[in-house]
Design a protein around this motif. Sequence first.
Motif, PDB file in Angstrom:
ATOM      1  N   LEU A   1       0.823  -1.210   0.000  1.00  0.00           N
ATOM      2  CA  LEU A   1       0.000   0.000   0.000  1.00  0.00           C
ATOM      3  C   LEU A   1       0.856   1.259   0.000  1.00  0.00           C
ATOM      4  O   LEU A   1       0.477   2.268  -0.602  1.00  0.00           O
ATOM      5  N   LEU A   2       2.012   1.215   0.648  1.00  0.00           N
ATOM      6  CA  LEU A   2       2.910   2.371   0.622  1.00  0.00           C
ATOM      7  C   LEU A   2       3.332   2.700  -0.812  1.00  0.00           C
ATOM      8  O   LEU A   2       3.527   3.864  -1.155  1.00  0.00           O
ATOM      9  N   GLY A   3       3.455   1.679  -1.638  1.00  0.00           N
ATOM     10  CA  GLY A   3       3.812   1.880  -3.042  1.00  0.00           C
ATOM     11  C   GLY A   3       2.655   2.377  -3.895  1.00  0.00           C
ATOM     12  O   GLY A   3       2.838   2.698  -5.066  1.00  0.00           O
TER      13      GLY A   3
ATOM     14  N   LEU B   1     -12.122  -1.454   1.253  1.00  0.00           N
ATOM     15  CA  LEU B   1     -11.686  -2.160   2.459  1.00  0.00           C
ATOM     16  C   LEU B   1     -12.342  -3.543   2.555  1.00  0.00           C
ATOM     17  O   LEU B   1     -11.713  -4.503   3.008  1.00  0.00           O
ATOM     18  N   SER B   2     -13.585  -3.662   2.099  1.00  0.00           N
ATOM     19  CA  SER B   2     -14.241  -4.976   2.080  1.00  0.00           C
ATOM     20  C   SER B   2     -13.539  -5.911   1.109  1.00  0.00           C
ATOM     21  O   SER B   2     -13.306  -7.088   1.422  1.00  0.00           O
ATOM     22  N   GLN B   3     -13.184  -5.409  -0.067  1.00  0.00           N
ATOM     23  CA  GLN B   3     -12.479  -6.240  -1.049  1.00  0.00           C
ATOM     24  C   GLN B   3     -11.091  -6.617  -0.544  1.00  0.00           C
ATOM     25  O   GLN B   3     -10.639  -7.752  -0.733  1.00  0.00           O
TER      26      GLN B   3
ATOM     27  N   THR C   1      -7.863  -4.235   8.292  1.00  0.00           N
ATOM     28  CA  THR C   1      -8.023  -3.482   7.045  1.00  0.00           C
ATOM     29  C   THR C   1      -8.043  -1.977   7.312  1.00  0.00           C
ATOM     30  O   THR C   1      -7.450  -1.205   6.554  1.00  0.00           O
ATOM     31  N   THR C   2      -8.699  -1.569   8.384  1.00  0.00           N
ATOM     32  CA  THR C   2      -8.745  -0.146   8.719  1.00  0.00           C
ATOM     33  C   THR C   2      -7.355   0.367   9.093  1.00  0.00           C
ATOM     34  O   THR C   2      -6.945   1.453   8.667  1.00  0.00           O
ATOM     35  N   LEU C   3      -6.627  -0.420   9.875  1.00  0.00           N
ATOM     36  CA  LEU C   3      -5.264  -0.028  10.232  1.00  0.00           C
ATOM     37  C   LEU C   3      -4.359   0.047   9.010  1.00  0.00           C
ATOM     38  O   LEU C   3      -3.576   0.994   8.870  1.00  0.00           O
ATOM     39  N   LEU C   4      -4.444  -0.952   8.153  1.00  0.00           N
ATOM     40  CA  LEU C   4      -3.612  -0.938   6.946  1.00  0.00           C
ATOM     41  C   LEU C   4      -3.868   0.320   6.118  1.00  0.00           C
ATOM     42  O   LEU C   4      -2.934   1.010   5.710  1.00  0.00           O
ATOM     43  N   ASP C   5      -5.137   0.608   5.878  1.00  0.00           N
ATOM     44  CA  ASP C   5      -5.505   1.774   5.079  1.00  0.00           C
ATOM     45  C   ASP C   5      -5.055   3.069   5.755  1.00  0.00           C
ATOM     46  O   ASP C   5      -4.386   3.901   5.143  1.00  0.00           O
ATOM     47  N   SER C   6      -5.399   3.221   7.014  1.00  0.00           N
ATOM     48  CA  SER C   6      -5.093   4.473   7.720  1.00  0.00           C
ATOM     49  C   SER C   6      -3.593   4.681   7.908  1.00  0.00           C
ATOM     50  O   SER C   6      -3.087   5.782   7.698  1.00  0.00           O
TER      51      SER C   6
ATOM     52  N   ARG D   1      -1.332   7.584   6.226  1.00  0.00           N
ATOM     53  CA  ARG D   1      -0.567   8.475   7.104  1.00  0.00           C
ATOM     54  C   ARG D   1       0.915   8.452   6.747  1.00  0.00           C
ATOM     55  O   ARG D   1       1.580   9.487   6.707  1.00  0.00           O
ATOM     56  N   ALA D   2       1.450   7.265   6.466  1.00  0.00           N
ATOM     57  CA  ALA D   2       2.866   7.146   6.129  1.00  0.00           C
ATOM     58  C   ALA D   2       3.204   7.826   4.801  1.00  0.00           C
ATOM     59  O   ALA D   2       4.272   8.430   4.680  1.00  0.00           O
TER      60      ALA D   2
END
Length: 195
Positions: free
Chosen positions: A99-101, A125-127, A151-156, A160-161
Amino acid sequence: MTALPRRLSAPERRQQILDMAASLFVERGFESVTVADLAHELQTSRPTIYSYFPSTEAILDELLGQRLSALLSRLDPLLRDLSPDSPPSNAAEVVFRFLLGEADTLRLLHSGGAPTFQARRHAFLSQLGERLTLSPQLLVRRQPELLLLITTLLDSLALRAVTDPSLDADRLARSLNTFVVGGAQALRGGHGSGS
């Protein structure tokens, strides 16, 4: 004698509009961009834009549809390639780094707060969650609460990063791994299950 600029084909013009819109949505926020802004940046007319898209919402819908579908397609092989013997934290780290990429797509997905964005974020996020349930390392198949947290943590955290260069992505990845492993183990062991 200078050559006249080549006239764009309809598919090229359409893609040019999408590319400019993505850039402006990320830079200014979706709600701050109008068809007039797009026309100005592309040095064309509003009717030209309208001949391809009826609104900025339609442009956004097309952009998110294309980009999120491509993102998930690129993620699938990464998850398939994870070894069943990998540590449980490996899948979360792989997805986080992936996701960072995808910084531009994440920024686009979060460039507005309207219901359209909320619906797209929830669907994405569901997918993402559906794909994560296929990873035995995450141990989330029967734990929808943990899947929602992950999923919420990964996205957020990824957003943020990519928007805060002062953050150490490696430290975030390690902390996320620790959290995911601890949460999965606690839920699997019946701790925190609410029973």
